[in-house]
Design an enzyme around this catalytic site. Structure first.
Site, PDB file in Angstrom:
ATOM      1  N   ASP A  36      -4.824   3.503   3.101  1.00 59.25           N
ATOM      2  CA  ASP A  36      -6.011   4.173   2.723  1.00 59.25           C
ATOM      3  C   ASP A  36      -6.933   3.794   1.726  1.00 59.25           C
ATOM      4  O   ASP A  36      -7.717   2.701   1.772  1.00 59.25           O
ATOM      5  CB  ASP A  36      -5.573   5.706   2.655  1.00 59.25           C
TER       6      ASP A  36
ATOM      7  N   GLU B  56       6.145  14.243   0.781  1.00 56.86           N
ATOM      8  CA  GLU B  56       5.256  13.028   1.295  1.00 56.86           C
ATOM      9  C   GLU B  56       5.324  12.024   0.249  1.00 56.86           C
ATOM     10  O   GLU B  56       5.387  10.646   0.542  1.00 56.86           O
ATOM     11  CB  GLU B  56       3.829  13.214   1.574  1.00 56.86           C
TER      12      GLU B  56
END
Length: 631
Positions: free
Chosen positions: A372, A600
């Protein structure tokens, strides 16, 4: 002090069949039946609730074609009840012909209740009362204990951690694999595919992919309940060790999503429920953009396992048969990457999909890489050379070569995987293209300047926003950010064990200013100008500092490898390996016992879990770290 708890559960028929309540006033002391109905596939059915506790039971029935908005319906119902009566209890009412029934159990904590679903209830031999009894109470407790024992035995057979872990770590390892398996789901629907600007289909932003089914694990059931291509390769590193048949089934489903060009959409948003979780701007998939081909990580594991006799003869035969059937798709997938993502120079690749016209991003995102906001060249162009993609392509080429050897396929000139692998494993070429010899670090290459910033600009009267400001012209150069991408040649075990460059990688890994923390390796060096910088006004740093388990697992795998290799750095690799493994396990276990979740990512300063919780996707790789089972 008594605490009161509420348990909500629901029964839904997505085909729209009517669900019948047992009565307007449910009293499970007198009658355990809650609801009933009928379907052509299972016949008549009943839902029962059994408990010896003092329970308060409420319900609501809804008629809706949209199962994904159930939370909104329930919250609206509860809100109305709170406003009317000051109590958060369902309304004990139902719309006509409901296809969803929601039940609420309220009781003092702790309490126990068993819910039993039985089908075929109108058959003469159905014995409903007897079947409900077997599925509840002491019978159910005994069955669950048997299954728990079976699970514990299989867990140890698969991961062999009894002598390696403390009990509190074992609990986390079991939670990791159990939730990974529990997150496997079946999805059906049509992806939305972006239409290129020069397309003849004017007036449309996207077209629909064919109706497709997908059997897959997911990163997080509540936050990311859908398939992600690059996540799935990491998921399968765990799942094949538990059940290789499930693994092959899942890989097959992913390969079946391939179009005629060899492209697989990287994010599978199938069905209205999955669609409801995704912001509109991220829904359309771009057929020019890839995603790391991590399924080759699993295939490499399977090939290696067959070579080392880790599988039974039946399992090996099944894997070989699968690879024979999948070969044409794997070929097409490899060729798609090798042609569409190729760079200008031989042996170079770059991720397509970066926007060179952005005005609000500090560094144009590279979503296709999976990383990302990890900093790349400031000005995207076809001059870029992305180090991570080059290493992924080497993995893919090696796997394809191994498969052709296993299947004894003719390696045609245009598909010489061996020659591609040889080219990409050329250490001198790699260093010429990506190594900064003075720093001893590997970098991307592209059109870049470090003098970029976000500045507040007035766009309309009284409105300000952060806008990208470039303070000097970019030039072709190495992109001087040390982070996870820099370690891909190390992760790929491309560096010779006696090379000074290997020593430099160990220096970087163990340097607390660069990668090292007491909780794992951070994603971006503190020396980077992009370290912990926001990418936009609304996008906090993601891959710019926090600790991610999938990359730490791959780095540990390389450290483990080099610690076993003859060379001047083996002892040092072992010391770093032991310390890093201990840090990762200790931090994940501590967070789990404090919060009840795998996370995460983890904060690089204090080790606290961040991002999505219940992230039992690749964070579950902590179990393989515990087991020292590496790819």
């Amino acid at each position: 002090m008594l605490r009161h708890g509420h348990l909500f559960f629901y029964l839904a028929d997505e085909s729209g069949h009517v669900l019948s309540l047992a009565g307007d006033n449910l009293d499970t002391d007198k009658n355990s039946l809650l609801a009933s109905g009928s379907r052509s596939d299972i016949g008549d059915w009943q839902l029962h609730l059994k408990s010896k506790e003092v329970l308060e039971l409420h319900y609501s029935g809804f008629r809706t074609p949209h199962i994904h908005n159930l939370s909104d319906l329930v919250q609206h119902n509860l809100g109305a009840q709170v406003r009317k009566f000051g109590q958060m209890l369902l309304s004990d009412s139902s719309e006509d012909s409901p296809n969803i029934l929601v039940f609420q159990i309220s009781a003092s904590i702790p309490f126990k209740a068993d819910i039993a679903f039985v089908s075929g209830t109108k058959v003469k031999t159905s014995k409903v009362k007897e079947r409900v009894s077997r599925l509840t109470g002491a019978s159910l407790t005994s069955l669950l204990q048997d299954k728990q024992t079976e699970f514990d035995v299989k867990f140890e057979q698969c991961f062999n951690v009894a002598d390696k872990l403390e009990p509190d770590s074992t609990i986390v390892g079991k939670a990791a694999i159990a939730n990974m398996l529990g997150g496997i789901g079946y999805f059906y629907g049509q992806s939305k595919i972006s239409i290129p600007e020069n397309s003849s289909l004017r007036g449309h932003n996207f077209i629909s992919y064919w109706p497709a089914e997908l059997y897959t694990a997911v990163p997080s059931r509540p936050f990311f309940p859908r398939g992600f291509l690059w996540d799935e390769g990491f998921h399968q590193l765990l799942i094949w060790r538990w059940d290789v048949h499930i693994c092959l089934d899942i890989i097959g489903h992913w390969l079946d999503l391939m179009n005629m060009d060899g492209w697989i959409p990287r994010e599978q948003i199938l069905g209205s429920e999955a669609l409801s979780k995704v912001p509109e701007e991220f829904v359309a998939q771009y057929p020019s953009n890839g995603n790391p081909p991590t399924l080759f990580l699993v295939i490499r594991d399977l090939l290696d396992g067959m070579e080392k006799n880790k599988f039974t003869a039946t399992e090996s035969k099944g894997i070989t048969s699968f690879l024979e059937r999948a070969f044409v798709r794997l070929e097409a997938w490899f060729q798609w990457y090798n042609t569409t993502q190729k760079g200008k120079e031989m042996g170079s690749y770059y991720w397509h999909g970066r926007d060179n016209k952005v005005t609000r991003e500090l560094n144009p995102k590279t979503l296709s890489s999976g990383l990302d906001d990890y900093p790349r060249a400031s000005h995207p162009s076809d001059e870029e050379r992305h180090l991570d993609l080059r290493c992924w392509m080497l993995l893919a080429a090696n796997c394809m070569q191994s498969i052709t050897q296993l299947l004894k396929n003719d390696n045609k000139p245009e598909k010489e995987y061996g020659s591609t692998a040889k080219l990409l494993s050329d250490f001198d070429m790699l260093n010429q293209m990506h190594l900064h010899p003075l720093v001893g670090a590997y970098y991307d290459f592209g059109n870049h300047t470090e003098k970029v910033r976000l500045s507040w600009k007035e766009t309309r009267v009284g409105t300000r926003e952060l806008v990208r400001e470039v303070l000097e012209q970019p030039v072709p150069r190495f992109v001087p950010h040390i982070g996870y991408v820099s370690l891909f040649p190390f992760m790929g075990k491309i560096i010779p064990s006696d090379s000074w460059i290997l020593g430099k990688q160990l220096d970087l890994i163990s340097n607390s200013t660069v990668f090292w923390t007491d909780y794992g390796l951070r994603s971006l060096s503190k020396t980077s100008s992009m370290y912990m910088k926001r990418n936009t006004e609304h996008d906090p740093p993601y891959w710019r500092g926090p600790i991610w388990m999938n990359m730490n697992y791959m780095i540990l795998s390389a450290l483990y490898h080099y610690s076993k290799e003859d060379g001047p750095y083996s002892d040092r690799a072992r010391v770093i390996y032991d310390d890093l493994r201990s840090n990762l396990i200790r931090n994940v276990v501590r967070n789990y016992h404090q919060t009840g979740f795998l996370w995460e990512q983890y904060d690089q300063k204090k080790g606290k879990g961040k991002g999505a919780r219940l992230f039992t996707g690749w964070t579950s790789l902590v179990l393989l770290i515990m087991a020292e089972a590496y790819t």
